[in-house]
Design a protein around this motif. Sequence first.
Motif, mmCIF file in Angstrom:
data_model
loop_
_atom_site.group_PDB
_atom_site.id
_atom_site.type_symbol
_atom_site.label_atom_id
_atom_site.label_comp_id
_atom_site.label_asym_id
_atom_site.label_seq_id
_atom_site.Cartn_x
_atom_site.Cartn_y
_atom_site.Cartn_z
ATOM 1 N N ASN A 1 -6.812 -0.347 11.135
ATOM 2 C CA ASN A 1 -5.590 0.353 11.478
ATOM 3 C C ASN A 1 -4.914 -0.089 12.762
ATOM 4 N N PRO B 1 6.292 3.152 5.730
ATOM 5 C CA PRO B 1 5.819 4.088 6.759
ATOM 6 C C PRO B 1 6.651 5.365 6.735
ATOM 7 N N GLN C 1 1.438 9.772 10.867
ATOM 8 C CA GLN C 1 0.343 9.478 9.939
ATOM 9 C C GLN C 1 -1.007 9.826 10.565
ATOM 10 N N TYR D 1 1.514 13.738 -0.130
ATOM 11 C CA TYR D 1 0.572 12.627 -0.335
ATOM 12 C C TYR D 1 0.224 12.544 -1.818
ATOM 13 N N TRP E 1 0.875 -1.182 0.000
ATOM 14 C CA TRP E 1 0.000 0.000 0.000
ATOM 15 C C TRP E 1 0.906 1.224 0.000
ATOM 16 N N ASP F 1 -2.223 1.953 -4.696
ATOM 17 C CA ASP F 1 -1.903 3.308 -4.266
ATOM 18 C C ASP F 1 -3.184 4.026 -3.860
ATOM 19 N N THR F 2 -3.040 5.255 -3.397
ATOM 20 C CA THR F 2 -4.162 5.974 -2.823
ATOM 21 C C THR F 2 -4.090 7.436 -3.241
ATOM 22 N N ASP G 1 1.392 5.514 -0.514
ATOM 23 C CA ASP G 1 0.733 6.823 -0.551
ATOM 24 C C ASP G 1 1.635 7.923 -1.101
ATOM 25 N N HIS H 1 -1.201 -1.804 8.900
ATOM 26 C CA HIS H 1 0.231 -1.691 9.169
ATOM 27 C C HIS H 1 0.790 -3.085 9.432
ATOM 28 N N TRP I 1 1.010 -0.972 4.536
ATOM 29 C CA TRP I 1 1.772 0.226 4.207
ATOM 30 C C TRP I 1 3.226 -0.181 4.007
ATOM 31 N N SER I 2 3.715 -0.085 2.782
ATOM 32 C CA SER I 2 5.045 -0.613 2.490
ATOM 33 C C SER I 2 6.154 0.326 2.930
ATOM 34 N N SER J 1 -6.396 -3.773 4.756
ATOM 35 C CA SER J 1 -5.351 -2.771 4.556
ATOM 36 C C SER J 1 -4.908 -2.264 5.913
#
Length: 342
Positions: free
Chosen positions: A200, A316, A257, A59, A13, A49-50, A15, A235, A313-314, A233
């Motif tokens: 999350n 952080p 974040q 972002y 994931w 992606d986002t 961003d 961490h 999240w690949s 999705s």
Amino acid sequence: MQNRQSSLRFSLWVDGRTTRGQPVTTTTYRELIEEITLAERLGFAGVWDTEHHGFNDGYLPAPFTFLAYLAARVQKMSLGTNIVLLPLWPIRLLAEEAAVLDVLSEGRFTLGLGLGYVQHEFATFGVDRRKRRNRMEEGVHYLRAAFKGEPVPDGYQGQPLPVTPRPAQGEHFPIYMGGSSEPALERVARLADGFLAAVNYNPLEELKSQCELLQKHLEQHGRDIHNFPVVASTHMWVSDDPERDWETLLAPALAYQADVYARYGTDAEQPRPPATDPKSIKRQGLLVDTPENVVKHIREMQTNTPLTELCFWSHPPGVPHDAIMAHLERVAQRVLPAFRSA
């Protein structure tokens, strides 16, 4: 509610930001691409992606552009948006961007959609935030017709026009949707081909809760949750010294974040939220642990939910590039083999 498969897809994931507030540079994207291409060589299944706009930390504002570049750099990984903010887009432009990307990637693209919530984004794009749910409903119906090759009535004075090109996947082009409230999950069950679950801080309990509501609404619409992709999705960080990495890398990244999302998610007339203390975030319940414990936690998620894919999240924010590359190697060597079919 048990997943019938022991295998599991693992995906990244992204961003578009790798630091805690520094501007994005060519180095930022070069390092992200290096990480993703390494992930493909290591056997990761996909990358998502986002999208957000007007965030001062870089972002990602152009999810289709980023994935179009990736489509030429990775040959096997699936590509997806998790999520793109449908209400902000002119719907024809969104359909065309998605179709072109699906053709470029030879049918490897999944369109993931969400409502959005950030006040300044709706103002920037001239969209009434109060109408975002109607725009989502109408937009999905438009996309379905467009991807089937049906002319859509948005030409001059309502004249029908085609949306071209046709996606490589044609009318089977998958549309996933996110959300956590019951109205959102009812919409997912009614309109989507898969569920993007943002879980999350307690992935197992959050996913169980969301999937129970989703299953209820899928059944109301005559659909089976075990034939409905569920992407968690979250961490994830695998380490032989998780306490050290938590204190030095992960807790500061998660606090940053959380602060960014809270700040931009607060309307202008509301008081600013206080800063998040990294020490206030608890590692317990998160997939931040030893390889053995991470495998155990994911197995528990599989047992208790219809999980089909884990998206993490690949990069952080604030974690160095070399640490990310080493982490991907570690996950590939010590977690992925536990979830491959015999």
